[in-house]
Design a protein around this motif. Structure first.
Motif: not given
Length: 268
Positions: A87-90, A93-102, A157-162, A195-197
């Protein structure tokens, strides 16, 4: 050990249309099924109720989790499994658009991020990152901590799966979880992640959308008071807590508390 009082409230499990199960620590520990979970799932399916599996797993997609369930003798379909890794990739994408992701995490997690339309950067290109995405990474090292925290500190932007600190396995043991390494980056960068999860609402909402059922007609079954029970209650779901040995719910009030699945069967 004395039984835990069952905190039944207004929920009628016999008329509940959908049951959402956590996986780790709830359906299985490592490669071992929890006793009685197979009988409960069979009873639910036999009575026409919907079943879904909702997991903070940041390493595997639904196909890998499905293969594990089937290996353990649990009937399931891919669309019934909501994996935070998938679910994290979508979500990004929904929040920031297609991105350059580290991104750091399992090889499958990196492929899932790329499959969602993002450009996954090599570590040395951290300065180009628009988003930092973190899953559970068994090869996490200091050079990754440096690159991730510098990228976040610089404005990615800082995103954690959980943010789960531990992964439960057999015999009461655990491995440090995704949250343990996320915390290191958060402290170094001085920035808190999105956090996504669980216990955040997004994963629960994805599960409900996939089931096509209103939250009042569903119940969340989980072992974590913080992630499963409080998270589910925050989005309006009924809850069943599978209490670990010697656990105390404190101020949390699940709709039903059990120690074993055998206690749940008569209520279905």
């Amino acid at each position: 050990m004395p039984p835990i009082p069952q905190e039944r409230t207004h929920v009628n499990l016999a008329s509940t249309r959908a049951f959402i199960f956590d996986l780790d620590g709830c359906v299985y520990n490592g490669n071992t099924l929890l006793p009685g979970v197979d009988a409960v799932l069979a009873a639910l399916r036999g009575s026409g109720r919907r079943v879904a599996f909702l997991t903070n797993n940041s390493r595997e997609g639904s196909d890998e989790l499905l293969a594990k369930l089937r290996r353990l003798g649990i009937a399931a379909e891919s669309e019934e499994i909501v994996s935070a890794a998938e679910v994290t990739g979508p979500f990004v994408r929904e929040r920031y658009g297609p991105s350059r992701v580290l991104a750091v995490g399992s090889p499958r997690f990196l492929r899932l991020m790329a499959g969602a339309g993002h450009a996954v950067l090599p570590l040395e290109e951290y300065r180009r990152a628009q988003v930092v995405a973190m899953g559970h990474d068994e090869s996490f090292a200091y050079e990754k901590l440096v690159a991730l925290s510098r990228a976040v500190r610089a404005g990615s932007a800082f995103v954690a799966v959980n943010r789960d600190p531990r992964l439960p396995v057999e015999a009461g043991e655990f491995y440090p979880g995704c949250g343990a390494i996320v915390e290191a980056v958060a402290v170094a960068a001085g920035v808190e992640p999105v956090v996504v999860g669980k216990p955040e609402p997004h994963l629960f909402r994805v599960a409900l959308e996939r089931l096509g059922i209103e939250r009042q007609a569903a119940v969340m079954v989980g072992d974590s008071l913080h992630s499963d029970i409080r998270g589910a209650q925050a989005v309006g779901l009924h809850t069943i807590w599978i209490a670990p040995p010697d656990a105390d719910a404190g101020a949390v009030r699940p709709d039903l508390t059990i120690r074993a699945y055998a206690e749940l069967l008569p209520a279905l």
